[in-house]
Design a protein around this motif. Sequence first.
Motif, short mmCIF file in Angstrom:
data_model
loop_
_atom_site.label_atom_id
_atom_site.label_comp_id
_atom_site.label_asym_id
_atom_site.label_seq_id
_atom_site.Cartn_x
_atom_site.Cartn_y
_atom_site.Cartn_z
N PRO A 63 0.80 -1.23 0.00
CA PRO A 63 0.00 0.00 0.00
C PRO A 63 0.84 1.28 0.00
O PRO A 63 0.42 2.31 -0.51
CB PRO A 63 -0.83 -0.10 1.27
CG PRO A 63 -0.30 -1.24 2.05
CD PRO A 63 0.55 -2.06 1.16
N LYS A 64 2.02 1.23 0.57
CA LYS A 64 2.91 2.40 0.55
C LYS A 64 3.94 2.26 -0.58
O LYS A 64 4.97 2.92 -0.58
CB LYS A 64 3.63 2.56 1.89
CG LYS A 64 2.70 2.93 3.03
CD LYS A 64 3.50 3.43 4.21
CE LYS A 64 2.63 3.75 5.39
NZ LYS A 64 1.90 4.98 5.27
N GLY A 65 3.63 1.40 -1.51
CA GLY A 65 4.56 1.08 -2.59
C GLY A 65 4.59 2.13 -3.69
O GLY A 65 3.94 3.16 -3.62
N GLY A 66 5.37 1.81 -4.68
CA GLY A 66 5.56 2.70 -5.81
C GLY A 66 6.89 2.40 -6.45
O GLY A 66 7.26 1.23 -6.61
N TYR A 67 7.64 3.44 -6.77
CA TYR A 67 8.92 3.27 -7.44
C TYR A 67 9.99 4.10 -6.75
O TYR A 67 9.72 5.17 -6.21
CB TYR A 67 8.82 3.73 -8.90
CG TYR A 67 7.73 3.01 -9.66
CD1 TYR A 67 7.96 1.75 -10.21
CD2 TYR A 67 6.47 3.58 -9.83
CE1 TYR A 67 6.97 1.08 -10.90
CE2 TYR A 67 5.47 2.92 -10.52
CZ TYR A 67 5.73 1.66 -11.06
OH TYR A 67 4.74 1.01 -11.73
N LYS A 68 11.21 3.58 -6.79
CA LYS A 68 12.37 4.32 -6.28
C LYS A 68 13.45 4.29 -7.36
O LYS A 68 13.64 3.26 -8.01
CB LYS A 68 12.93 3.65 -5.01
CG LYS A 68 12.08 3.88 -3.78
CD LYS A 68 12.80 3.32 -2.55
CE LYS A 68 12.03 3.68 -1.30
NZ LYS A 68 12.71 3.22 -0.10
N PRO A 69 14.17 5.39 -7.52
CA PRO A 69 15.29 5.38 -8.47
C PRO A 69 16.46 4.59 -7.90
O PRO A 69 16.68 4.61 -6.69
CB PRO A 69 15.64 6.87 -8.62
CG PRO A 69 15.16 7.50 -7.35
CD PRO A 69 14.00 6.69 -6.87
N THR A 70 17.18 3.89 -8.74
CA THR A 70 18.40 3.20 -8.30
C THR A 70 19.58 4.15 -8.50
O THR A 70 19.45 5.21 -9.11
CB THR A 70 18.63 1.93 -9.14
OG1 THR A 70 18.87 2.33 -10.49
CG2 THR A 70 17.45 0.98 -9.07
N ALA A 71 20.73 3.75 -7.98
CA ALA A 71 21.95 4.55 -8.19
C ALA A 71 22.23 4.71 -9.68
O ALA A 71 22.71 5.75 -10.14
CB ALA A 71 23.13 3.91 -7.48
N ASN A 72 21.87 3.67 -10.46
CA ASN A 72 22.07 3.72 -11.92
C ASN A 72 21.24 4.84 -12.55
O ASN A 72 21.64 5.41 -13.57
CB ASN A 72 21.68 2.38 -12.57
CG ASN A 72 22.60 1.26 -12.17
OD1 ASN A 72 23.68 1.48 -11.63
ND2 ASN A 72 22.16 0.03 -12.40
N ALA A 73 20.08 5.13 -11.97
CA ALA A 73 19.22 6.19 -12.52
C ALA A 73 19.92 7.54 -12.42
O ALA A 73 19.91 8.32 -13.38
CB ALA A 73 17.89 6.24 -11.77
N TYR A 74 20.54 7.80 -11.28
CA TYR A 74 21.26 9.07 -11.11
C TYR A 74 22.41 9.14 -12.10
O TYR A 74 22.67 10.19 -12.69
CB TYR A 74 21.78 9.20 -9.67
CG TYR A 74 20.68 9.39 -8.65
CD1 TYR A 74 20.27 10.67 -8.27
CD2 TYR A 74 20.05 8.31 -8.06
CE1 TYR A 74 19.26 10.85 -7.33
CE2 TYR A 74 19.04 8.48 -7.12
CZ TYR A 74 18.66 9.75 -6.76
OH TYR A 74 17.66 9.93 -5.85
N GLU A 75 23.09 8.01 -12.27
CA GLU A 75 24.22 7.97 -13.19
C GLU A 75 23.76 8.17 -14.64
O GLU A 75 24.38 8.90 -15.41
CB GLU A 75 24.92 6.62 -13.04
CG GLU A 75 26.28 6.56 -13.68
CD GLU A 75 26.96 5.23 -13.40
OE1 GLU A 75 27.37 4.58 -14.38
OE2 GLU A 75 27.09 4.85 -12.22
#
Length: 177
Positions: A63-75
Amino acid sequence: MSSIELTSSQKTILTALINLHRESEDAVKGEDIAAEVDRNPGTIRNQMQSLKALQLVEGVPGPKGGYKPTANAYEALDVNQMDEPAFVPLFHDGEEVENVNVDEIDLSSVHHPELCRAEIHIQGSVRDFHEGDDVTVGPTPLSKLVIEGTVDGKDDTGNILILRIKDMRAPVGESSH
């Protein structure tokens, strides 16, 4: 990691995810990303599947889910991920903007004052800024530089404001470092 070629749509969605994640520090719902980039939530879900396959986002179930960026996303977006970045304030039409920080300031054509522009890279969204708006950046931590200008353009995908500089000043005298 090798360089990943992202579509402009993927870059926009990933940038929105990173901005929203910075504000909340929690998983970001697809609906919130859709609202941020003015797209259909179904489109966001489809794009997130491809971004997950590229290991740029991770899904958080529940219910508190969704998406998080990984370190690769920042890169992949060439965004610095700092634990405690120095704070550089940004003012929009005289009001301090909450939940943003100036990441980088690039100056161009300083030898032609009438052509002087500043590229302001922001951690946070630039969607509420419009051409002609007054913006003040700073003071920066070390040089205490303050830049006052008018928005001349913006790049929503890269969170960049282009300012036509009206005034730029820093204390003159003994340096503190």
